[in-house]
Motif scaffolding. Structure first.
Motif, mmCIF file in Angstrom:
data_model
loop_
_atom_site.group_PDB
_atom_site.id
_atom_site.type_symbol
_atom_site.label_atom_id
_atom_site.label_comp_id
_atom_site.label_asym_id
_atom_site.label_seq_id
_atom_site.Cartn_x
_atom_site.Cartn_y
_atom_site.Cartn_z
ATOM 1 N N TYR A 97 0.820 -1.207 0.000
ATOM 2 C CA TYR A 97 0.000 0.000 0.000
ATOM 3 C C TYR A 97 0.850 1.251 0.000
ATOM 4 N N LYS A 98 0.326 2.290 -0.635
ATOM 5 C CA LYS A 98 0.954 3.604 -0.606
ATOM 6 C C LYS A 98 0.721 4.226 0.764
ATOM 7 N N ASP A 99 1.571 5.146 1.126
ATOM 8 C CA ASP A 99 1.387 5.906 2.364
ATOM 9 C C ASP A 99 0.388 7.031 2.052
ATOM 10 N N GLU A 100 -0.858 6.624 1.888
ATOM 11 C CA GLU A 100 -1.909 7.528 1.448
ATOM 12 C C GLU A 100 -3.211 7.132 2.140
ATOM 13 N N LYS A 101 -3.937 8.125 2.578
ATOM 14 C CA LYS A 101 -5.197 7.869 3.278
ATOM 15 C C LYS A 101 -6.288 7.477 2.282
ATOM 16 N N ALA B 90 -1.016 -0.870 5.997
ATOM 17 C CA ALA B 90 -2.375 -0.503 5.580
ATOM 18 C C ALA B 90 -2.782 0.830 6.193
ATOM 19 N N ASP B 91 -3.676 1.524 5.519
ATOM 20 C CA ASP B 91 -4.257 2.735 6.091
ATOM 21 C C ASP B 91 -5.294 2.370 7.144
ATOM 22 N N CYS B 92 -5.931 1.235 6.962
ATOM 23 C CA CYS B 92 -7.024 0.833 7.837
ATOM 24 C C CYS B 92 -7.125 -0.690 7.829
ATOM 25 N N ALA B 93 -7.585 -1.242 8.903
ATOM 26 C CA ALA B 93 -7.918 -2.664 8.939
ATOM 27 C C ALA B 93 -9.322 -2.783 9.511
ATOM 28 N N VAL B 94 -10.092 -3.686 8.928
ATOM 29 C CA VAL B 94 -11.428 -3.970 9.439
ATOM 30 C C VAL B 94 -11.363 -5.348 10.077
ATOM 31 N N GLY C 101 -5.850 -0.374 1.889
ATOM 32 C CA GLY C 101 -4.952 0.734 1.597
ATOM 33 C C GLY C 101 -4.970 1.055 0.117
ATOM 34 N N MET C 102 -4.470 2.211 -0.211
ATOM 35 C CA MET C 102 -4.371 2.567 -1.626
ATOM 36 C C MET C 102 -3.249 1.730 -2.226
ATOM 37 N N PRO C 103 -3.541 0.996 -3.291
ATOM 38 C CA PRO C 103 -2.598 -0.010 -3.795
ATOM 39 C C PRO C 103 -1.283 0.568 -4.308
ATOM 40 N N ALA C 104 -0.203 -0.084 -3.912
ATOM 41 C CA ALA C 104 1.132 0.244 -4.398
ATOM 42 C C ALA C 104 1.604 -0.839 -5.360
#
Length: 174
Positions: free
Chosen positions: A16-20, A73-77, A150-153
């Motif tokens: 993931y990118k370091d992006e929200k 990840a930006d978030c985990a559910v 997360g925003m895909p890298a």
């Protein structure tokens, strides 16, 4: 996009990118999980959204070698099921995960399903015990899985429909 095309496009993304993730995209992913069908409309599956970087790092260590992507990840559910509501909480929780996984793809968000139920942490505790210590959910609930978002890298090609295994379908008899 047609549903089958979306299913062919859905791939597990672990970088993931370091992006929200935009709030409206995350909201749609969560709503997709909340709209999941459940046995007798009981909705035994519930979600804990985690954005705290320290907790994400701890969750990345929940089982050896296969949850590391959660740290980036930006978030985990975290999907948990209430065992007291129904004996099919696992199935209900898995449907929630499936719908969120597909919606993430639809929204251009990378996702990876981390299966936790029945798995162990390196120290011998179950993944459920580790997650319960971190997230303080009640004893009636049990961890099913975690969806890293997360925003895909990375990009992966869609599945080729001509290469789908046909040996999984049996007609009239096995």
């Amino acid at each position: 996009m047609e549903l089958l095309d979306l299913m062919l496009k859905r791939r597990s993304i672990r970088a993931y990118k370091d992006e929200k993730i935009e709030d409206d995209k995350l909201d749609k992913i969560i709503k997709a999980g909340m709209l999941a069908p459940s046995s007798r409309n009981g909705h035994a599956g519930e979600m804990i959204l985690v954005r705290d970087k320290e907790v994400l790092k701890a969750l990345a260590d929940i089982k050896p070698g296969s949850a590391a992507m959660i740290a980036g990840a930006d978030c985990a559910v975290v999907v948990i099921g209430n065992r007291e509501k129904t004996d099919v909480w696992m199935e209900d929780s898995a449907i929630i995960m499936t719908q969120m996984h597909l919606m993430a793809t639809d929204q251009g968000v990378g996702s990876c399903w981390v299966q936790c139920r029945g798995r162990k942490h390196a120290d011998g505790r179950t993944c459920d015990q580790v997650a319960r210590d971190l997230l303080a959910y009640p004893e009636a609930y049990e961890l099913e899985s975690i969806l890293a978002l997360g925003m895909p890298a990375e990009e992966k090609p869609a599945y080729d429909p001509d290469h789908i295994k046909g040996n999984q379908v049996h007609w009239d008899k096995f």
